[in-house]
Design a protein around this motif. Structure first.
Motif, PDB file in Angstrom:
ATOM      1  N   GLY A  23       5.563  11.921  11.734  1.00 56.28           N
ATOM      2  CA  GLY A  23       4.783  13.526  11.619  1.00 56.28           C
ATOM      3  C   GLY A  23       5.692  14.328  11.267  1.00 56.28           C
ATOM      4  O   GLY A  23       4.920  15.465  10.867  1.00 56.28           O
ATOM      5  N   ARG A  24       7.061  14.159  11.339  1.00 54.09           N
ATOM      6  CA  ARG A  24       7.832  15.392  11.099  1.00 54.09           C
ATOM      7  C   ARG A  24       7.960  15.542   9.328  1.00 54.09           C
ATOM      8  O   ARG A  24       8.615  16.698   9.102  1.00 54.09           O
ATOM      9  N   GLY A  25       7.339  14.725   8.722  1.00 53.15           N
ATOM     10  CA  GLY A  25       7.657  14.623   7.227  1.00 53.15           C
ATOM     11  C   GLY A  25       6.371  14.388   6.710  1.00 53.15           C
ATOM     12  O   GLY A  25       5.463  14.153   7.315  1.00 53.15           O
ATOM     13  N   THR A  26       6.318  14.315   5.194  1.00 54.75           N
ATOM     14  CA  THR A  26       5.357  13.904   4.445  1.00 54.75           C
ATOM     15  C   THR A  26       5.927  12.223   3.882  1.00 54.75           C
ATOM     16  O   THR A  26       4.891  11.628   3.366  1.00 54.75           O
ATOM     17  N   SER A  27       6.906  12.040   4.332  1.00 53.14           N
ATOM     18  CA  SER A  27       7.378  10.554   4.075  1.00 53.14           C
ATOM     19  C   SER A  27       8.324  10.083   5.225  1.00 53.14           C
ATOM     20  O   SER A  27       9.209  11.024   5.516  1.00 53.14           O
ATOM     21  N   GLY A  28       8.398   8.940   5.244  1.00 48.60           N
ATOM     22  CA  GLY A  28       9.223   8.352   6.280  1.00 48.60           C
ATOM     23  C   GLY A  28       8.543   7.554   7.503  1.00 48.60           C
ATOM     24  O   GLY A  28       7.088   7.563   7.447  1.00 48.60           O
ATOM     25  N   GLU A  29       9.288   7.038   8.150  1.00 45.98           N
ATOM     26  CA  GLU A  29       8.606   6.165   9.447  1.00 45.98           C
ATOM     27  C   GLU A  29       7.780   6.964  10.080  1.00 45.98           C
ATOM     28  O   GLU A  29       7.928   7.979  10.680  1.00 45.98           O
ATOM     29  N   GLY A  30       6.506   6.327  10.181  1.00 44.50           N
ATOM     30  CA  GLY A  30       5.388   7.085  11.002  1.00 44.50           C
ATOM     31  C   GLY A  30       4.736   8.246  10.280  1.00 44.50           C
ATOM     32  O   GLY A  30       3.810   8.908  10.861  1.00 44.50           O
ATOM     33  N   VAL A  43       9.657  21.734  -9.182  1.00 38.71           N
ATOM     34  CA  VAL A  43      10.175  20.509  -8.388  1.00 38.71           C
ATOM     35  C   VAL A  43       9.240  20.566  -7.168  1.00 38.71           C
ATOM     36  O   VAL A  43       9.451  21.307  -6.229  1.00 38.71           O
ATOM     37  N   LEU A  44       8.411  19.250  -7.085  1.00 37.33           N
ATOM     38  CA  LEU A  44       7.660  18.996  -6.225  1.00 37.33           C
ATOM     39  C   LEU A  44       7.911  17.778  -5.441  1.00 37.33           C
ATOM     40  O   LEU A  44       8.716  17.115  -5.876  1.00 37.33           O
ATOM     41  N   GLY A  45       7.281  17.668  -4.202  1.00 39.28           N
ATOM     42  CA  GLY A  45       7.541  16.232  -3.524  1.00 39.28           C
ATOM     43  C   GLY A  45       7.476  16.186  -2.194  1.00 39.28           C
ATOM     44  O   GLY A  45       6.580  16.849  -1.590  1.00 39.28           O
ATOM     45  N   ASP A  46       8.318  15.466  -1.511  1.00 41.25           N
ATOM     46  CA  ASP A  46       8.050  15.182  -0.114  1.00 41.25           C
ATOM     47  C   ASP A  46       9.252  15.678   0.782  1.00 41.25           C
ATOM     48  O   ASP A  46      10.288  16.003   0.322  1.00 41.25           O
ATOM     49  N   ARG A  47       8.737  15.889   2.018  1.00 42.87           N
ATOM     50  CA  ARG A  47      10.081  16.242   3.062  1.00 42.87           C
ATOM     51  C   ARG A  47      10.124  14.832   3.951  1.00 42.87           C
ATOM     52  O   ARG A  47       8.977  14.392   4.703  1.00 42.87           O
ATOM     53  N   ALA A  48      11.459  14.217   4.044  1.00 44.15           N
ATOM     54  CA  ALA A  48      11.501  13.004   4.738  1.00 44.15           C
ATOM     55  C   ALA A  48      11.551  13.342   6.212  1.00 44.15           C
ATOM     56  O   ALA A  48      12.399  14.591   6.605  1.00 44.15           O
ATOM     57  N   GLY A  49      11.078  12.707   7.020  1.00 43.96           N
ATOM     58  CA  GLY A  49      10.889  12.902   8.527  1.00 43.96           C
ATOM     59  C   GLY A  49      10.648  11.827   9.253  1.00 43.96           C
ATOM     60  O   GLY A  49      10.194  10.661   8.572  1.00 43.96           O
ATOM     61  N   ASP A  83       0.930  -1.283  -0.239  1.00 42.11           N
ATOM     62  CA  ASP A  83      -0.157   0.305   0.005  1.00 42.11           C
ATOM     63  C   ASP A  83       0.812   1.148  -0.068  1.00 42.11           C
ATOM     64  O   ASP A  83       1.712   1.651   0.888  1.00 42.11           O
ATOM     65  N   PRO A  84       0.925   2.022  -1.123  1.00 44.39           N
ATOM     66  CA  PRO A  84       1.854   2.985  -1.266  1.00 44.39           C
ATOM     67  C   PRO A  84       1.538   4.105  -0.339  1.00 44.39           C
ATOM     68  O   PRO A  84       2.228   5.235  -0.065  1.00 44.39           O
ATOM     69  N   ARG A  85       0.482   4.291   0.288  1.00 42.13           N
ATOM     70  CA  ARG A  85       0.085   5.291   1.475  1.00 42.13           C
ATOM     71  C   ARG A  85       1.051   5.185   2.860  1.00 42.13           C
ATOM     72  O   ARG A  85       1.008   5.989   3.472  1.00 42.13           O
ATOM     73  N   TRP A  86       1.823   3.989   2.868  1.00 37.39           N
ATOM     74  CA  TRP A  86       2.404   3.605   4.016  1.00 37.39           C
ATOM     75  C   TRP A  86       3.762   4.450   4.080  1.00 37.39           C
ATOM     76  O   TRP A  86       4.610   4.768   2.975  1.00 37.39           O
ATOM     77  N   GLY A  87       4.109   5.270   5.187  1.00 36.97           N
ATOM     78  CA  GLY A  87       5.051   6.189   5.041  1.00 36.97           C
ATOM     79  C   GLY A  87       6.297   5.416   4.815  1.00 36.97           C
ATOM     80  O   GLY A  87       7.452   6.293   4.351  1.00 36.97           O
ATOM     81  N   ARG A  88       6.741   4.365   5.135  1.00 38.25           N
ATOM     82  CA  ARG A  88       8.028   3.688   4.982  1.00 38.25           C
ATOM     83  C   ARG A  88       8.564   3.103   3.174  1.00 38.25           C
ATOM     84  O   ARG A  88       9.395   2.324   3.256  1.00 38.25           O
ATOM     85  N   VAL A  89       7.390   3.540   2.457  1.00 37.80           N
ATOM     86  CA  VAL A  89       7.888   3.243   1.338  1.00 37.80           C
ATOM     87  C   VAL A  89       9.081   3.504   0.688  1.00 37.80           C
ATOM     88  O   VAL A  89       9.790   2.655   0.189  1.00 37.80           O
ATOM     89  N   LEU A 113       9.618  15.194  -9.845  1.00 33.89           N
ATOM     90  CA  LEU A 113       9.103  14.782  -8.496  1.00 33.89           C
ATOM     91  C   LEU A 113      10.222  14.286  -7.539  1.00 33.89           C
ATOM     92  O   LEU A 113      10.996  13.203  -8.082  1.00 33.89           O
ATOM     93  N   LEU A 114      10.614  14.778  -6.630  1.00 37.11           N
ATOM     94  CA  LEU A 114      11.500  14.243  -5.564  1.00 37.11           C
ATOM     95  C   LEU A 114      10.778  13.572  -4.363  1.00 37.11           C
ATOM     96  O   LEU A 114      10.432  14.560  -3.421  1.00 37.11           O
ATOM     97  N   THR A 115      10.313  12.352  -4.107  1.00 35.32           N
ATOM     98  CA  THR A 115       9.437  11.670  -3.349  1.00 35.32           C
ATOM     99  C   THR A 115       9.838  10.618  -2.801  1.00 35.32           C
ATOM    100  O   THR A 115      10.967   9.997  -3.164  1.00 35.32           O
ATOM    101  N   GLY A 116       9.235  10.398  -1.655  1.00 38.37           N
ATOM    102  CA  GLY A 116       9.447   8.691  -1.124  1.00 38.37           C
ATOM    103  C   GLY A 116       8.532   7.719  -1.445  1.00 38.37           C
ATOM    104  O   GLY A 116       8.521   6.550  -1.064  1.00 38.37           O
ATOM    105  N   ARG A 117       7.511   8.145  -2.151  1.00 35.17           N
ATOM    106  CA  ARG A 117       6.399   7.189  -2.509  1.00 35.17           C
ATOM    107  C   ARG A 117       5.986   7.842  -4.151  1.00 35.17           C
ATOM    108  O   ARG A 117       6.291   8.808  -4.423  1.00 35.17           O
TER     109      ARG A 117
END
Length: 764
Positions: free
Chosen positions: A502-509, A493-499, A168-174, A539-543
């Motif tokens: 909840g500190r990011g839009t991608s990453g653990e939790g 240039v759009l995308g995620d902030r890793a954290g 499920d690509p909604r998971w933060g740790r993708v 796109l610079l993203t984690g998912r």
């Protein structure tokens, strides 16, 4: 002076460990079964237990009096100069060895998911980018470089790779995964393991097993996967990395499947892992995972009961601190609540691994050899190459890319000028420096904006942020639109902030409810498109994110998954044409933000059809990626044939670069099983080969398909090869077929196990 047998390197490891165990007290044996979360002193004077919420309350001298199993993250806890950290670790090891009767040091472990998680160490692309490269040889070399840096710093065990398959690509740790296909995850993960282990570092497979299948894509949510999903999707990458990669450690997952937490599941950690697969290494707990048996899962009444459940299941080492395997376990053994034989079993495995690492030898020395440079030019060159190979050109309908040298370029978006846009959650700057404001990154991370200015020195390049990554504010739209309107082309240039958490839009939790671009980035992109100036979306993203809203409205779309410290120049090189785009999608890109979860491994009822008004067909399928040249797939040989259920079959073709640019084709082999005793994915990857070809060049490939590659778990739970019709499909993605070969498997149903073929040979 007579050397004790356990000190004699000429004896077999098992004999040495048997002798050592016979001399140890209960306290000394249990001390080998836990770690201590430490922080290095800034002056290099040593380490001490980290005083934080979940790892506090342990006196250092008392903690090491009987020995210590592991040192937890002496580099990845705070920014410390590499040489200082290495000296501190060495001094701590001397103290640990001096404090216990046998002079045994600890195993030092560290995170290394996207490089050694230490200040000033190379930040490589995240695993999802490894998957996009389809280049296991390069990933193996990266693993080797990371391993050498770890060993040079005194670290023995790396907590990587992640072998979870995206469900499920909604998971933060993708971003930490390699992709949505078990064969891709298995082959790429195995390559990383080979590299890390070749440097003498223990690779740790995680998270065993099912973590990525958590319900609703929520971190640590229960796993509701069926027996066959676990057997045919979740487990194969782990089996491959153990059998073919030689991984020496496995990390038990936080999650529970069908009511049984992984850390308390003897069928998983002992029955499958050890008895069926023959694993002889160590099983370590995910951080605080044993304590979670009491606090989160509530299957244990106290720490001692949690320790009993985990030891009985097969967890050998508690990380990061001795909350359950420390005094509570000793007391429980004394009281008869926990058999001492369980302690002995785990201690034997830990000590055997220490023996293999040389930590029981009399000539062991912890001091590093010479000064440490954890980000040398050779590392950066490798990081650049992997970043370049992982950039995916999703679409280029009008041939806007590559950009002409004199183009006026407006570079806009919240990820254009931020170095952290390149880095994933487990890169040191994203993972640690958020708690240390004002400390520099420690490495040079060129942004996309900086890189485009360097790539186009004679072009007019303007910029505007437009909006934040997740902020709702649209006040910056006007300036961004104005910059775009003045340019020949707009690079958004759009995308995620890793954290973390909840500190990011991608990453653990950092799980999400749908696959819309974060914040108001979608609205910013709409405003840029409305100017009428051609827009190149980067796109610079984690998912993956849903992009159907802009299909046919953009000049080009480029996807990069947190491409590391050299990601900016890699992206700029693709936009200029200096780098031929060669990445392929390791995950599908959805058309709409809803309709999830979905991956390409779907049986017939998981595909689009008349039974539902929802169409889950992705905008861009798994394996998709465009180039700046064209390829012809010629002289295919693979006519209809019959082979036995233990036989093999060759498919051959010639791939020719028919364009005027050098380019890369990724030839992918998929299996389609028309009729089986249980439902099967419509197609699934069983082989691939990356080909770099100059203009006019050609290369002939042969895929050697073995019937074992068609095996699956039947209704009885056995892994079988069934007779019947199969179709092998060659194509540039899971959604496009260039050649088909139909064959029939003949003979009886064949049950297969650990001896089966796991990989498809590709010749030459």
């Amino acid at each position: 002076m007579t050397t004790a047998p356990w000190r004699d390197p000429a004896l077999p490891a098992d004999a040495r460990v048997t002798d050592l165990l016979s001399r140890m007290t209960l306290e000394e044996k249990t001390a080998q079964l836990y770690g201590a979360w430490v922080g290095a002193a800034a002056d290099g004077d040593g380490v001490a237990p980290l005083q934080r919420e979940m790892a506090a309350g342990h006196d250092w001298d008392e903690l090491i009096a009987h020995g210590l199993g592991q040192l937890t993250r002496s580099f990845g806890t705070a920014p410390v100069e590499p040489d200082t950290g290495a000296r501190a670790l060495a001094r701590a090891q001397r103290r640990i060895a001096a404090a216990n009767r046998f002079g045994i040091p600890a195993v030092a472990h560290e995170e290394c998911l996207a490089g050694f998680t230490a200040w000033r160490a190379t930040a490589y692309p995240v695993p999802l980018a490894w998957g996009a490269s389809f280049d296991p040889e390069l990933v193996e070399e990266m693993g080797r470089r990371i391993g050498r840096d770890l060993r040079a710093a005194g670290v023995h065990q790396g907590l990587a790779p992640v072998l979870d398959v995206v469900r499920d690509p909604r998971w933060g740790r993708v971003e930490e995964t390699i992709g949505e296909d078990p064969y891709l995850v298995g082959t790429m993960g195995t390559a990383y393991v080979r590299g890390l282990e070749s440097a003498g570092v223990v690779a740790t497979l995680k998270h065993f097993a099912g973590y990525a299948a958590s319900a609703g894509a929520r971190n640590l949510a229960p796993v509701r996967a069926g027996v066959r999903e676990l057997a045919d999707v979740t487990l194969p990458p782990f089996e491959m990395a153990l059998r073919e990669g030689g991984a020496r450690s496995v990390m038990a997952a936080y999650t529970e499947t069908d009511g049984v937490p992984a850390s308390a599941d003897p069928r998983l950690l002992t029955g499958l892992l050890r008895q069926e697969w023959g694993f002889t290494g160590t099983v370590v707990a995910d951080y605080f995972g044993i304590g979670f048996l009491r606090t989160l899962h509530r299957v244990a009444a106290d720490e001692a009961e949690a320790a009993r459940l985990a030891l009985a299941a097969g967890v050998d080492v508690e990380l990061p601190a001795p909350d359950c395997y420390g005094p509570p376990l000793v007391a429980a053994v004394r009281e008869g609540r926990v058999p001492e034989a369980l302690v002995d079993r785990a201690a034997r495995r830990v000590l055997r691994q220490k023996c293999e690492l040389g930590l029981l030898d009399e000539d062991w020395r912890p001091e590093p050899e010479g000064p440490l440079d954890l980000d040398p030019a050779r590392n950066r060159a490798l990081a650049r190459r992997l970043a370049e190979e992982s950039v995916v050109l999703l679409d280029n309908p009008g041939g806007l890319l590559p950009l002409a040298p004199g183009t006026r370029i407006a570079v806009v978006g919240p990820r254009a000028a931020d170095p952290l846009a390149m880095l994933g959650c487990y890169s040191f700057p994203s993972h640690v420096l958020a708690d240390h404001p004002g400390v520099p990154l420690g490495i040079d991370v060129p942004t996309v904006l900086d890189s485009l200015r360097a790539e186009f020195p004679d072009a007019k390049v303007t910029s505007a942020e437009g909006c934040g990554v997740s902020d709702p504010d649209t006040a910056g739209f006007a300036e961004a639109v104005a910059r775009a309107a003045e340019a020949d082309v707009c690079v958004a240039v759009l995308g995620d902030r890793a954290g973390l958490f909840g500190r990011g839009t991608s990453g653990e939790g950092c799980d999400v409810s749908d696959l819309r671009l974060p914040g108001v980035q979608a609205e910013l992109l709409d405003a840029l498109v409305a100017t009428g100036v051609p827009v190149v979306l980067v796109l610079l993203t984690g998912r993956p994110y849903a992009l159907g809203r802009w299909h046919g409205r953009l000049g080009a779309m480029v996807q990069a998954f947190f491409p590391g410290e050299e990601g900016g120049p890699a992206v700029a090189g693709v936009l200029s044409g200096r780098v031929g785009p060669s990445g392929r999608l390791p995950v599908s890109v959805p058309r709409e933000p809803g309709g999830q979860p979905w991956t390409y491994l779907q049986p017939p009822l998981g595909l689009a059809g008349e039974v539902s008004s929802l169409d889950p067909t992705p905008l861009y399928p798994f394996g998709h990626g465009r180039t700046y040249t064209e390829f012809a797939w010629e002289d295919f040989e693979g006519s209809a044939a019959g082979i036995p259920t233990d036989g093999s079959y060759d498919l051959s073709l010639t791939v020719r670069n028919t364009g005027d640019r050098a380019g890369t084709e990724v030839v992918q082999l998929y299996l389609h099983d028309p009729v089986a005793s249980v439902t099967r994915p419509d197609v699934r990857l069983i082989g691939y080969r990356r080909l770099d070809l100059s203009p006019g060049a050609a290369r002939r490939l042969t895929f050697r398909f073995h019937a074992d590659l068609s095996s699956f778990t039947d209704r009885t739970g056995a892994r079988v090869v069934e007779p019947g019709e199969l179709e092998l499909r060659l194509g540039p993605s899971s959604g496009e077929v260039r050649h088909r070969a139909r064959l029939r498997l003949t003979g009886p149903v064949r049950v297969v196990g650990a001896e089966r073929r796991l990989c498809c040979d590709v010749l030459p």
